[in-house]
Design an enzyme around this catalytic site. Structure first.
Site, PDB file in Angstrom:
ATOM      1  N   TYR A 169      43.541  31.518  35.116  1.00 16.58           N
ATOM      2  CA  TYR A 169      42.117  31.717  34.857  1.00 16.58           C
ATOM      3  C   TYR A 169      41.697  33.030  35.492  1.00 16.58           C
ATOM      4  O   TYR A 169      42.050  33.317  36.630  1.00 16.58           O
ATOM      5  CB  TYR A 169      41.305  30.566  35.458  1.00 16.58           C
ATOM      6  CG  TYR A 169      39.810  30.721  35.297  1.00 16.58           C
ATOM      7  CD1 TYR A 169      39.221  30.657  34.039  1.00 16.58           C
ATOM      8  CD2 TYR A 169      38.985  30.913  36.409  1.00 16.58           C
ATOM      9  CE1 TYR A 169      37.837  30.793  33.892  1.00 16.58           C
ATOM     10  CE2 TYR A 169      37.600  31.039  36.266  1.00 16.58           C
ATOM     11  CZ  TYR A 169      37.039  30.979  35.006  1.00 16.58           C
ATOM     12  OH  TYR A 169      35.678  31.110  34.866  1.00 16.58           O
ATOM     13  N   ASP A 264      45.341  39.318  39.825  1.00 17.08           N
ATOM     14  CA  ASP A 264      44.020  38.726  40.019  1.00 17.08           C
ATOM     15  C   ASP A 264      44.087  37.851  41.265  1.00 17.08           C
ATOM     16  O   ASP A 264      44.614  36.750  41.243  1.00 17.08           O
ATOM     17  CB  ASP A 264      43.609  37.910  38.787  1.00 17.08           C
ATOM     18  CG  ASP A 264      42.233  37.282  38.951  1.00 17.08           C
ATOM     19  OD1 ASP A 264      41.631  37.455  40.040  1.00 17.08           O
ATOM     20  OD2 ASP A 264      41.764  36.617  38.013  1.00 17.08           O
ATOM     21  N   LYS A 292      35.412  35.488  45.719  1.00 18.95           N
ATOM     22  CA  LYS A 292      35.400  34.296  46.592  1.00 18.95           C
ATOM     23  C   LYS A 292      35.307  34.631  48.091  1.00 18.95           C
ATOM     24  O   LYS A 292      34.229  34.966  48.554  1.00 18.95           O
ATOM     25  CB  LYS A 292      36.587  33.388  46.252  1.00 18.95           C
ATOM     26  CG  LYS A 292      36.479  32.917  44.787  1.00 18.95           C
ATOM     27  CD  LYS A 292      37.307  31.732  44.405  1.00 18.95           C
ATOM     28  CE  LYS A 292      36.883  31.212  43.045  1.00 18.95           C
ATOM     29  NZ  LYS A 292      37.790  31.486  41.948  1.00 18.95           N
TER      30      LYS A 292
HETATM   31  C1  LIG Z   1      37.272  32.127  40.555  1.00 18.58           C
HETATM   32  C2  LIG Z   1      38.173  33.053  39.874  1.00 18.58           C
HETATM   33  C3  LIG Z   1      37.685  34.043  38.986  1.00 18.58           C
HETATM   34  C4  LIG Z   1      36.234  34.139  38.615  1.00 18.58           C
HETATM   35  O1  LIG Z   1      35.427  34.442  39.692  1.00 18.58           O
HETATM   36  P1  LIG Z   1      33.846  34.135  39.566  1.00 18.58           P
HETATM   37  O2  LIG Z   1      33.285  34.639  40.863  1.00 18.58           O
HETATM   38  O3  LIG Z   1      33.728  32.652  39.378  1.00 18.58           O
HETATM   39  O4  LIG Z   1      33.335  34.872  38.407  1.00 18.58           O
HETATM   40  C5  LIG Z   1      38.580  34.936  38.449  1.00 18.58           C
HETATM   41  N1  LIG Z   1      39.891  34.874  38.741  1.00 18.58           N
HETATM   42  C6  LIG Z   1      40.391  33.947  39.569  1.00 18.58           C
HETATM   43  C7  LIG Z   1      41.857  33.948  39.880  1.00 18.58           C
HETATM   44  C8  LIG Z   1      39.564  32.991  40.151  1.00 18.58           C
HETATM   45  O5  LIG Z   1      40.076  32.063  40.946  1.00 18.58           O
END
Ligand SMILES: *Cc1c(COP(=O)(O)O)cnc(C)c1O
Length: 456
Positions: A169, A264, A292
């Site tokens: 994701y 990511d 985060k």
């Molecule tokens: C949470 C997350 C996102 C999205 O971040 P948001 O602050 O919710 O937009 C993207 N990539 C990864 C790996 C994530 O865990």
């Protein structure tokens, strides 16, 4: 046996339905009332889908307060929390250092749309202690960071196609909302409506841990691939840990084909170590995205790369990316306070050891009782998987049926004062605020819950 729970029962009614060993359901009257109201205002009653408790029992709990490793809901129920706002709260809830720094900075105003010294401070804390990036840009969410990283990769390479992995994701941007994480898997969808075919066509999806598929993709689209994006620690669809060797293979492939590797690290960054997965595996991607933890609980995302790659970003370069509230002083303050704690000697060693021991003891219990269950863990992330496989290395290894067991466990855990994110595809987090005593208490609750889940 659990069907009666689909409607909210009064505690009395509820007790009448209990089988041996089960605890009465917690009272959710106020939460249920708030949820009814919220449904009038928001689609599905929430502002982010997985919060809606669609795949677990009952209605969502509305949280009133958090402190340390604990949260309290609107009905006054107390929980030891393993969701941590989905990852950001590595110091626990309402950490005094973060709170005080935020309050101090807020006294001077909330936003200026002009640079402040706070942005420099957070950038310096990060860049001086992370050898994988030289320059950084702050955004207001992880999604925004990823979206910008993708544009940057396309701008640098002058190519359009992106390779992503099934089950990873990367936020809710169009290009990557294809075979993504838990919120989508839980709802039985592999993609979202509203994504132009032309956009989806630029995204190539391959299974994790599948070298052949990657080679085939490069064969078919050689010269058109701008980047491979991967969660180096895939943690949004269960915890699908990859071998270092696979990540090194992906790195090598990108180098060979002159395309960029994007890690990511929105979830793994600052979580499995200060330098995230790049540091853990010692692999240098071309671009890294964060979110985060970096914002200490306020909305901050970031992406970073070498100075040469970052020079492509506007106003230095031709890749446009902006944000009214980017680098917001209050959010920077929270980030500075949190990141400062992470840099203290032994922080990650203590946290990671604590998590490893916790995960091990749950798994030992399962082995002793012959329960079909594994606890996968890295850093301070863990995931309870109802499987007998020794490793889960691709999303196809996760059986949808195993989520029924999670659903039962989730309810038993709530009734014992333990809060997990409301989906079996979500990982759990341990924070610096979880003490040994808290974790012992949580373990006992987990053991009792598992006994009920596996009781036939
Ligand atoms: C949470 C997350 C996102 C999205 O971040 P948001 O602050 O919710 O937009 C993207 N990539 C990864 C790996 C994530 O865990």
């Amino acid at each position: 046996m659990f069907d009666s729970i689909k409607k909210i029962l009064t505690p009395k009614e509820n007790e009448a339905t209990l089988s041996y060993g089960q605890k009465a359901d917690i009272v959710r009257e106020k939460s249920a009332e708030l949820y009814q109201k919220a449904k009038q205002y928001f689609p599905g009653g929430v502002n982010s889908p997985v919060r809606a408790f669609k795949s677990v029992y009952g209605t969502p709990l509305f949280i009133q307060k958090g402190d340390g490793c604990r949260i309290w809901d609107a009905d006054g129920n107390e929980f030891i929390d393993f969701c941590a706002s989905w990852g950001p709260l590595i110091l626990g809830h309402n950490n005094a250092k973060v709170r005080e720094k935020v309050i101090e900075v807020m006294q001077n105003g909330m936003s200026f749309g002009a640079p402040t010294a706070l942005e420099n401070q957070l950038a310096e804390l990060i860049l001086k202690n992370n050898k994988y990036i030289e320059k950084i840009r702050f955004t207001s969410s992880g999604t925004e960071a990823v979206m910008s990283a993708i544009r940057l990769a396309r701008g640098v390479t002058k190519r359009d196609k992106i390779i992503k992995f099934e089950g990873c994701y990367h936020g809710h941007l169009d290009a990557l909302l294809v075979k993504a994480g838990s919120g989508l898997v839980t709802f039985g969808e592999t993609s979202s409506a509203g994504i132009p075919k032309a956009v989806a066509d630029e995204t190539i999806v391959v299974a994790l841990n599948d070298k052949e598929a990657l080679l085939a993709a490069f064969e078919q689209f050689d010269g058109q691939i701008a980047a491979i994006i991967i969660e180096p620690v895939p943690a949004n669809n269960g915890l699908i840990l990859q071998e270092k060797e696979f990540l090194a293979f992906v790195r090598e492939l990108c180098t060979q084909h002159n395309c960029l590797l994007i890690f990511d690290e929105v979830i793994s960054g600052f979580r499995i170590g200060f330098e995230g997965a790049a540091g853990y595996y010692n692999i240098k991607p071309d671009i890294i995205t964060y979110g985060k933890i970096i914002g200490g609980g306020l909305p901050v995302g970031a992406y970073g790369a070498s100075a040469a790659i970052m020079a492509h970003i506007s106003p230095e370069g031709a890749v446009y990316q902006a944000g009214t509230l980017s680098g917001n002083p209050v959010a920077m303050a929270a980030g500075i306070a949190q990141v400062t704690e992470l840099l203290k000697f032994g922080f990650y060693k203590d946290l990671n050891n604590k998590t490893f021991e916790f995960a091990q003891s749950i798994e030992r219990y399962a082995v002793a009782k012959n329960y079909k269950l594994k606890v996968f863990t890295i850093g301070s992330i863990f995931w309870i998987a109802f499987t007998d496989k020794d490793a889960i290395s691709a999303s196809a290894d996760i059986l949808p049926e195993s989520m029924d067991k999670f659903k039962l466990m989730h309810r038993e855990l709530l009734n014992r004062g333990i809060y997990f994110g409301p989906s079996g595809y979500e990982v759990a987090f341990i924070s610096a605020a979880h003490t040994k005593v808290d974790l012992e208490k949580a373990k006992r609750a987990i053991f009792e819950s598992l006994d009920l889940v596996f009781k036939k």
